[in-house]
Design a protein around this motif. Structure first.
Motif, mmCIF file in Angstrom:
data_model
loop_
_atom_site.group_PDB
_atom_site.id
_atom_site.type_symbol
_atom_site.label_atom_id
_atom_site.label_comp_id
_atom_site.label_asym_id
_atom_site.label_seq_id
_atom_site.Cartn_x
_atom_site.Cartn_y
_atom_site.Cartn_z
ATOM 1 N N HIS A 32 50.171 23.707 12.111
ATOM 2 C CA HIS A 32 50.854 24.446 13.178
ATOM 3 C C HIS A 32 51.635 23.437 14.016
ATOM 4 O O HIS A 32 51.081 22.422 14.462
ATOM 5 N N LEU A 33 52.901 23.720 14.276
ATOM 6 C CA LEU A 33 53.762 22.755 14.945
ATOM 7 C C LEU A 33 54.151 23.148 16.367
ATOM 8 O O LEU A 33 54.593 22.297 17.137
ATOM 9 N N VAL B 259 47.661 22.113 25.720
ATOM 10 C CA VAL B 259 47.769 21.405 24.443
ATOM 11 C C VAL B 259 48.696 20.218 24.670
ATOM 12 O O VAL B 259 49.808 20.381 25.162
ATOM 13 N N ARG B 260 48.251 19.036 24.320
ATOM 14 C CA ARG B 260 49.042 17.827 24.608
ATOM 15 C C ARG B 260 48.813 16.777 23.532
ATOM 16 O O ARG B 260 48.031 16.973 22.603
ATOM 17 N N ASP B 261 49.533 15.685 23.681
ATOM 18 C CA ASP B 261 49.325 14.482 22.877
ATOM 19 C C ASP B 261 49.407 14.770 21.375
ATOM 20 O O ASP B 261 48.547 14.345 20.600
ATOM 21 N N ARG B 262 50.460 15.470 20.957
ATOM 22 C CA ARG B 262 50.630 15.699 19.525
ATOM 23 C C ARG B 262 50.916 14.371 18.815
ATOM 24 O O ARG B 262 51.722 13.568 19.279
ATOM 25 N N ARG B 263 50.270 14.175 17.672
ATOM 26 C CA ARG B 263 50.470 12.962 16.880
ATOM 27 C C ARG B 263 50.695 13.345 15.420
ATOM 28 O O ARG B 263 49.920 14.120 14.852
ATOM 29 N N ASP B 264 51.752 12.809 14.837
ATOM 30 C CA ASP B 264 52.051 13.005 13.428
ATOM 31 C C ASP B 264 51.625 11.738 12.693
ATOM 32 O O ASP B 264 52.251 10.687 12.853
ATOM 33 N N LEU B 265 50.562 11.831 11.914
ATOM 34 C CA LEU B 265 49.970 10.670 11.274
ATOM 35 C C LEU B 265 50.248 10.679 9.783
ATOM 36 O O LEU B 265 50.224 11.727 9.134
ATOM 37 N N ALA B 266 50.497 9.517 9.234
ATOM 38 C CA ALA B 266 50.654 9.338 7.793
ATOM 39 C C ALA B 266 50.050 7.991 7.425
ATOM 40 O O ALA B 266 50.394 6.963 8.020
ATOM 41 N N PHE B 267 49.132 7.982 6.466
ATOM 42 C CA PHE B 267 48.458 6.748 6.089
ATOM 43 C C PHE B 267 47.911 6.898 4.672
ATOM 44 O O PHE B 267 47.767 8.017 4.150
ATOM 45 N N ALA B 268 47.626 5.780 4.038
ATOM 46 C CA ALA B 268 47.082 5.790 2.681
ATOM 47 C C ALA B 268 45.661 6.341 2.696
ATOM 48 O O ALA B 268 44.878 6.065 3.608
ATOM 49 N N LYS B 269 45.344 7.127 1.682
ATOM 50 C CA LYS B 269 44.016 7.731 1.621
ATOM 51 C C LYS B 269 42.933 6.681 1.436
ATOM 52 O O LYS B 269 41.816 6.831 1.921
ATOM 53 N N SER C 248 44.474 3.643 -3.330
ATOM 54 C CA SER C 248 45.234 4.848 -3.666
ATOM 55 C C SER C 248 46.599 4.826 -3.018
ATOM 56 O O SER C 248 46.759 4.397 -1.880
ATOM 57 N N LYS C 249 47.603 5.286 -3.770
ATOM 58 C CA LYS C 249 48.949 5.402 -3.227
ATOM 59 C C LYS C 249 49.176 6.759 -2.563
ATOM 60 O O LYS C 249 50.208 6.967 -1.928
ATOM 61 N N ALA C 250 48.231 7.675 -2.746
ATOM 62 C CA ALA C 250 48.370 9.007 -2.152
ATOM 63 C C ALA C 250 48.337 8.904 -0.633
ATOM 64 O O ALA C 250 47.503 8.194 -0.063
ATOM 65 N N ALA C 251 49.245 9.617 0.018
ATOM 66 C CA ALA C 251 49.340 9.566 1.474
ATOM 67 C C ALA C 251 48.656 10.772 2.097
ATOM 68 O O ALA C 251 48.726 11.886 1.567
ATOM 69 N N VAL C 252 47.978 10.546 3.191
ATOM 70 C CA VAL C 252 47.404 11.616 4.001
ATOM 71 C C VAL C 252 48.349 11.850 5.178
ATOM 72 O O VAL C 252 48.727 10.902 5.868
ATOM 73 N N ARG C 253 48.734 13.098 5.393
ATOM 74 C CA ARG C 253 49.610 13.447 6.511
ATOM 75 C C ARG C 253 48.905 14.472 7.377
ATOM 76 O O ARG C 253 48.446 15.496 6.884
ATOM 77 N N LEU C 254 48.806 14.165 8.667
ATOM 78 C CA LEU C 254 48.092 15.030 9.602
ATOM 79 C C LEU C 254 48.907 15.228 10.871
ATOM 80 O O LEU C 254 49.618 14.319 11.304
ATOM 81 N N VAL C 255 48.786 16.398 11.445
ATOM 82 C CA VAL C 255 49.273 16.648 12.800
ATOM 83 C C VAL C 255 48.040 16.933 13.653
ATOM 84 O O VAL C 255 47.258 17.834 13.345
#
Length: 253
Positions: free
Chosen positions: A134-135, A185-195, A199-206
């Motif tokens: 949800h954005l 609701v505050r401090d939204r963070r868009d995260l992307a990092f290696a699992k 592993s080269k697979a990326a984890v993406r989280l909001v």
């Protein structure tokens, strides 16, 4: 159960590395419990959350079944010299169960929760649904409101005369929560990092942080929420809700 607070020394490179990698911080947190085996399916979940109170002040909160030993975190991301005194090891930990046991129906608490508000959606007919973040603030609020009763609490509503938006306001065909609730609701963070390191697979989280007031509706269920977490991505710093008193006569967590 134990509730622990650790202050990160943001001037240290070790702290900065942990703060930019939820995967690394998760591993560091789990390393605080020599008796917990990650491969054991019966291991009780350890919850953690970062609170960014200012640019240079960041606290790590942990809820765990046993008392942690955070010596390695002090060495990497704390103040090792100050922690040489046994009376001030560099973190504060205390039993959580006495506080949990005093929760009763109808009491009101201030709360904080960092969560990963997601839903399942499909781009077109015939495709499988996909977990999607949800954005918008409206949908992020609704995500929590849809879970409140099942989690043992109810978000407190503001008096009608204190609301800025009139009742009946809508957004994309749905009732708009606006400022109806004691909820921000505050401090939204868009995260992307290696699992993982291999592993080269990326984890993406909001992730977002919720602050507000809640009323206890089911103490037993709320205790489970506070110790088992709410929502997804718990390994990456989401799901930990903490409570604080709204009046000095109440307890503290």
């Amino acid at each position: 159960m134990h509730l622990t607070r650790f202050r990160m020394n943001t001037a240290r490179s070790g702290a900065r590395r942990l703060l930019t990698s939820p995967q690394a911080l998760h591993a560091a947190v789990m390393s605080s419990f020599p008796g917990l085996l990650p491969s054991d399916p019966h291991t009780t979940r350890v919850l953690w959350r970062l609170d960014h109170t200012s640019r240079a002040e960041v606290f790590l909160y942990v809820v765990s079944p046993t008392r942690p030993d955070m010596t390695h975190l002090v060495e990497q991301a704390g103040w090792p010299a100050a922690a040489s005194d046994p009376e001030t090891p560099g973190w504060q930990s205390r039993p959580y169960t006495p506080f949990l046991d005093q929760l009763t129906t109808g009491t009101v608490w201030a709360f904080r929760l960092t969560a990963n508000p997601v839903h399942h959606a499909r781009r077109k007919d015939g495709e499988p649904t996909k977990r999607t973040a949800h954005l918008t603030t409206h949908h992020q609020q609704r995500w929590l409101l849809e879970r409140q009763e099942r989690a043992g609490f109810r978000i407190v509503e503001k008096p009608a005369e204190s609301r800025l938006l009139p009742q009946g306001t809508t957004y994309q065909g749905h009732a708009h929560h606006g400022d109806r609730y004691e909820l921000t609701v505050r401090d939204r963070r868009d995260l992307a990092f290696a699992k993982s390191h291999t592993s080269k697979a990326a984890v993406r989280l909001v992730t977002v942080t919720y602050d507000g007031l809640l009323e206890v509706t089911d103490p037993e269920v709320l205790r489970r929420t506070l110790t088992q977490g709410l929502g997804k991505a718990k390994a990456y710093g989401c799901g930990l809700m903490t409570l604080a008193p709204t009046a000095p006569t109440q307890g503290r967590a």
